[in-house]
Write an enzyme that holds these catalytic residues in place. Structure first.
Site, PDB file in Angstrom:
ATOM      1  N   GLU A 107     -34.146  67.441  -7.610  1.00 48.01           N
ATOM      2  CA  GLU A 107     -33.467  68.833  -6.992  1.00 48.01           C
ATOM      3  C   GLU A 107     -34.473  69.625  -7.994  1.00 48.01           C
ATOM      4  O   GLU A 107     -33.611  70.552  -8.209  1.00 48.01           O
ATOM      5  CB  GLU A 107     -32.190  69.155  -7.109  1.00 48.01           C
ATOM      6  CG  GLU A 107     -31.886  67.891  -6.503  1.00 48.01           C
ATOM      7  CD  GLU A 107     -29.992  67.720  -6.838  1.00 48.01           C
ATOM      8  OE1 GLU A 107     -29.620  68.464  -6.945  1.00 48.01           O
ATOM      9  OE2 GLU A 107     -29.399  67.645  -5.325  1.00 48.01           O
ATOM     10  N   GLU A 139     -30.364  60.970  -1.231  1.00 42.42           N
ATOM     11  CA  GLU A 139     -29.215  61.555  -1.449  1.00 42.42           C
ATOM     12  C   GLU A 139     -28.089  61.392  -0.010  1.00 42.42           C
ATOM     13  O   GLU A 139     -28.415  63.018   0.714  1.00 42.42           O
ATOM     14  CB  GLU A 139     -28.627  62.168  -2.622  1.00 42.42           C
ATOM     15  CG  GLU A 139     -28.847  62.349  -3.958  1.00 42.42           C
ATOM     16  CD  GLU A 139     -28.973  62.881  -5.243  1.00 42.42           C
ATOM     17  OE1 GLU A 139     -28.197  63.748  -4.444  1.00 42.42           O
ATOM     18  OE2 GLU A 139     -28.884  62.715  -5.994  1.00 42.42           O
TER      19      GLU A 139
END
Length: 956
Positions: free
Chosen positions: A268, A339
């Site tokens: 991320e 995710e």
């Protein structure tokens, strides 16, 4: 063949080559199927064309034998373009031909490649259903059960982070034992026939202490994390090569015949990219080059990284990637979801949170309907943050509302409903991987996305109702379909609804915590209180930084300073008091003045800093102030993590006649990291002998409590319920269970977490176990502590009569979807945990019941025979099914409503004839295995057409 692109206008030479490639014997059936449409599609078609198409294809010749006619046909298409169905036929054929060619080339070559449709594993396309399971958050004895439940839940991949800070807690000292045995974990997954995705970090976040980065990195000279910084890159490269080297040596990559098919570097990074500017861009490129240069035969991804460099695939994280993900950065890359958050992680002070099963299923269906080919559930099993491994303020229990709860038990209906969506998608596999996508708006809130393979009957459709309040009726391919509000119906043949995301036919379960009388009886605690230092050596003028002081060896560090007060400086007016004010950057503080406890204060996950402000009793002369700085974990996210600070930053005395006295700039501060009990390891048998324990003493702050307990009866999972306690740490037989915090109440007035998991492998089978608790707060109620056995023996069903039959009753037979059984009526299915049977029906209503499992309420239209029917079908059995029809209950009441069957049963361990029960369990397992074997044959059959074509090509 693979280089051809069939556009509206096609060059003559390419078109002739394409006809020559397509019109081999194996293409004739599909082409003949479309021949008449082809003839009708060309306006004013000349007689010679009709004759050529019919006669030449019927004879199986080379489509157009006469070169003049061939030239005329080609020229007509150059001018006008071929019909769209023919374009798609060629494109679809070309894609399958390409897969055949790749299969032939890679028959003996292992590895993972990809294109714009999917990952291609050892030459085979796959739809991937993955779940995150973190090996340090459970115990090795739990791993096989968790992995097996994931497999039964129709996952084919397990994803895990690699946790740098557990493997290298001290620089150069590596640990791969016990819960940290990464290789063993991956090999167990491989034994179950599942794939593995590794997320290497170096930074992982994961609500894990320091985001997975070793704390010793903070003290590397001139280091800056996650940027183009030579010290950080040097240590990162050493770590990356160490981990990947071990996995390669163990032959765990797909290119070596192992299960690892995908890797992730960094995590991320978009969230911090702007903070590091050009240095961040250089770092990301460096990280990508590092893993790609090792040539491990797997693709690499970066999640939430739109500008992923080189051949790194950008992937999505979030709840609704089917709507929020802009797609891969290149058309030759697959759409991957790394995710899909199954719930929300919780921090101390949070109320209970959960994500509905229907919402997850909707999001998954949406993603696959829009060219997605890989979804990963974060988390599939959350587990436990044992010891001090959680990030700041994060609870010891992690993602408890995942499909497998903290203890590894199936949390239904989430587990079962997602299992069913995987079944439905698998029935659509051929269309999704080899078909052409279509989109059609059916109404203001409704749409259909479907995939067709031209020239065949292969078709799969996803009918969506985006209205969040109202159902909608739609018409598709001549049929009408009713769609509940905000739902997607899956039709693997574009005709038959086998699954709807809003209609749950899977069973439900309720978790029970049952007090263990054996373990909880007669607990008698000894106690040992920490000494409070009044004056520590030190000459700093400001309090030290708490992360630096503790170095992740402890949550605690003492700060001391002194102030001399003249008698005439103390207030003499009645009611006027002196106030001690301490400003802290977090996370908590416990304050003493002259050895007397004054109080405590803490921050929160959202606001870590706080100000402690309380009246204190000062005396003329020297006054000693002692502050225990307390951490709840290191930070796990954000930029410049190495520059984060915690602990007291300023102190002052308010209310003196001379005015406010600043203790920060004018006083010397002493520091001491850790507690005496920690240093002596009083939580171990050996260490506990180094201090003097007392019985029935004052329950002061900063006190250690010790007792012994029997291992709980039976085989159920064990937890300790910390009722009556405040905040602290728990050990069993010297093993850290985790941080507890009962006094930090959520907005509902309840602690965020009350029960704390004690794996049975932490306990002794025959001897008593030592429980040690360090409690920070005074006046706790030790008598309220108890041990509980955890089960999911309350099983429920909640099914409306208009739901489709379970997707498990459908199978693919060639291009068709057909019933698996003769009886395809909708059924309520109930199944006890292994080794248990239904002993009572606690609720049953066919009518208009409301509520949820564990809390059903009878409506006004319940059939009178509801409970009688369910008891007859279910009592004494391990599993049962009830047909959800009015005839089942002889029900004629309330004809104008859609009725629901709600059932709640209690399961208990089977009593009596053990051999008989073992035989029954074995028969049930055989039934499950037989069903799985049949489904495996179906999965193999999905690719049979490809195998047949390959054989015919070789023969030809």
């Amino acid at each position: 063949m693979n280089s051809l692109h069939v556009n509206k206008v096609i060059f003559a030479g390419d078109f002739e080559d394409l006809f020559g490639a397509v019109l081999r014997p194996q293409a004739w059936p599909s082409f003949l199927f479309q021949r008449d449409e082809f003839i009708r599609s060309v306006a004013g078609i000349e007689e010679w064309r009709v004759r050529v198409v019919k006669n030449e294809t019927n004879r199986g010749a080379s489509f157009i034998a006469d070169s003049v006619n061939r030239h005329r046909l080609v020229q007509s298409y150059v001018a006008a373009g071929p019909p769209s169905w023919l374009v798609e036929f060629f494109e679809s054929y070309a894609k399958e031909e390409k897969d055949d060619d790749e299969n032939n080339k890679k028959k003996n070559k292992k590895g993972v490649t990809y294109d714009g449709t999917s990952l291609i594993i050892n030459g085979k396309r796959e739809l991937l259903y993955s779940g995150s399971v973190h090996y340090p958050r459970s115990t090795p004895d739990m791993w096989p059960s968790i992995i097996e439940k994931a497999r039964v839940g129709r996952l084919n991949t397990i994803q895990t982070y690699v946790f740098w800070n557990v493997h290298e807690p001290e620089q150069g000292k590596w640990d791969f034992k016990g819960r940290f045995d990464l290789v063993k974990f991956i090999k167990l997954i491989h034994e179950k026939g599942l794939y593995v995705t590794i997320r290497l970090g170096p930074f992982i976040q994961a609500e894990w202490n320091h985001g997975g980065l070793p704390v010793w990195l903070r003290e590397v000279p001139d280091v800056y994390f996650r940027t183009d910084n030579e010290p950080f890159k040097e240590h990162t490269e050493r770590y990356v090569r160490k981990i990947l080297g071990i996995l390669k040596e163990e032959k765990l990559f797909a290119s070596q015949g192992g299960p690892i098919i995908l890797g992730q570097i960094e995590n991320e990074y978009n969230a911090v990219r702007l903070a590091y500017k050009e240095n961040g861009e250089r770092y990301i490129k460096w990280a990508a080059n590092l893993v790609e240069s090792m040539n491990l035969g797997i693709p690499w991804v970066m999640c939430k990284q739109d500008n992923a460099p080189g051949n790194i695939i950008n992937a999505c994280n979030g709840r609704h990637c089917g709507d929020t993900f802009p797609g891969p950065k290149r058309p030759d890359m697959p759409s991957l979801w790394t995710e899909n958050w199954t719930t929300q992680f919780r921090v101390f002070g949070d109320p209970t949170t959960n994500r509905r099963s229907e919402d997850i299923a909707f999001a998954v269906s949406r993603f696959f309907s829009k060219n997605g080919s890989h979804v990963n559930y974060y988390m599939y099993h959350g587990g436990t943050n044992f010891g001090r491994t959680s990030a700041h303020f994060v609870t010891t229990r992690y993602y408890d509302h995942a499909p497998l709860d903290e203890y590894g038990m199936e949390k239904d209906p989430k587990y079962g409903h997602l299992k069913h969506v995987h079944r439905a998608l698998e029935l659509c596999k051929k269309a999704l991987l080899w078909g052409h996508p279509r989109f059609q708006k059916l109404g203001p809130d409704t749409e259909v996305r479907y995939y067709e393979q031209p020239g065949t009957n292969v078709c799969a459709a996803f009918l969506a109702n985006n209205n969040t309040r109202e159902p909608n009726t739609v018409k598709f391919k001549g049929q009408k379909f009713v769609l509940p509000s905000r739902s997607i119906s899956i039709l693997p043949d574009c005709k038959t609804v086998v699954y709807n995301t809003a209609q749950i036919v899977a069973q439900h379960s309720w978790r029970n915590f049952v007090k263990s009388e054996k373990s909880s009886k007669g607990l008698k605690f000894d106690m040992y209180s920490e000494n409070v230092p009044s004056k520590l050596e030190g000459d700093t003028l400001i309090p030290g930084e708490l992360y630096y002081l503790t170095k992740d060896k402890t949550d605690y560090a003492w700060y001391t300073t002194s102030i001399k007060i003249k008698e005439d400086d103390l207030p003499d007016k009645k009611g006027v008091k002196t106030i001690l004010r301490v400003a802290s950057l977090g996370h908590a503080a416990i304050v003493y003045v002259n050895g007397e406890y004054v109080g405590n204060k803490h921050g929160s996950h959202e606001m870590k800093s706080f100000v402690f402000k309380k009246p204190v009793k000062l005396k003329p002369g020297d006054n000693h102030i002692s502050i225990l700085g307390v951490l709840t974990g290191f930070p796990d996210s954000g930029s410049y993590m190495e520059k984060r600070f915690a602990g007291p930053r300023g102190a002052s005395i308010i209310g003196l006649k001379s005015g406010e006295r600043d203790l920060t700039e004018n006083n010397h501060w002493g520091h001491l990291a850790g507690l005496e009990g920690e240093k002596k390891e009083v939580y171990t048998e050996q260490g506990s002998k180094k201090v003097k324990w007392v019985k029935n003493g004052e329950r002061k702050p900063l006190t250690w409590y010790k007792t012994y307990f029997e291992t709980p009866e039976g085989e159920n999972t064990v937890a300790i319920r910390m009722n009556g306690m405040g905040k602290g740490l728990i050990w069993v037989n010297g093993i850290g269970i985790g941080r507890y915090w009962m006094s930090f109440l959520s907005p509902t007035g309840q602690p965020t977490q009350s029960e704390y998991h004690i794996p049975r492998t932490f306990m002794k089978k025959k001897e008593k176990n030592m429980l040690v608790i360090f409690e920070e707060e005074p006046g706790v109620k030790l008598e309220a502590i108890d041990f509980v056995l955890v089960n999911r023996d309350t099983i429920c069903s909640f099914v409306e009569e208009n739901y489709p039959a379970s997707v498990k009753y459908w199978k693919r037979q060639g291009p068709n979807i057909v019933p698996r059984n003769k009886d395809m009526r909708l059924k309520s299915l109930i199944k006890c945990p292994p080794g248990k049977q239904i002993v009572s029906v606690e609720f049953a209503s066919f009518g208009d019941p409301t509520g949820t499992c564990g809390n059903f309420t009878m409506g006004k239209c319940s059939a009178s025979k509801s409970k009688e029917v369910v008891e007859k079908k279910c009592l004494g059995k391990s599993r049962c099914s009830i047909v959800v029809e009015r005839e089942t209950f002889e029900d004629k009441k309330c004809q104008d409503i859609v009725k629901t069957l709600a059932v709640q049963v209690k399961c208990e361990k089977k009593q009596g004839n053990e051999q008989k029960h073992k035989r029954e369990d074995a028969e049930e397992e055989d039934d499950d295995e037989e069903e799985e074997e049949e489904e495996e044959k179906e999965r193999e059959g999905n690719n049979q057409d490809l195998k047949d074509r390959e054989k015919r090509k070789q023969d030809h």
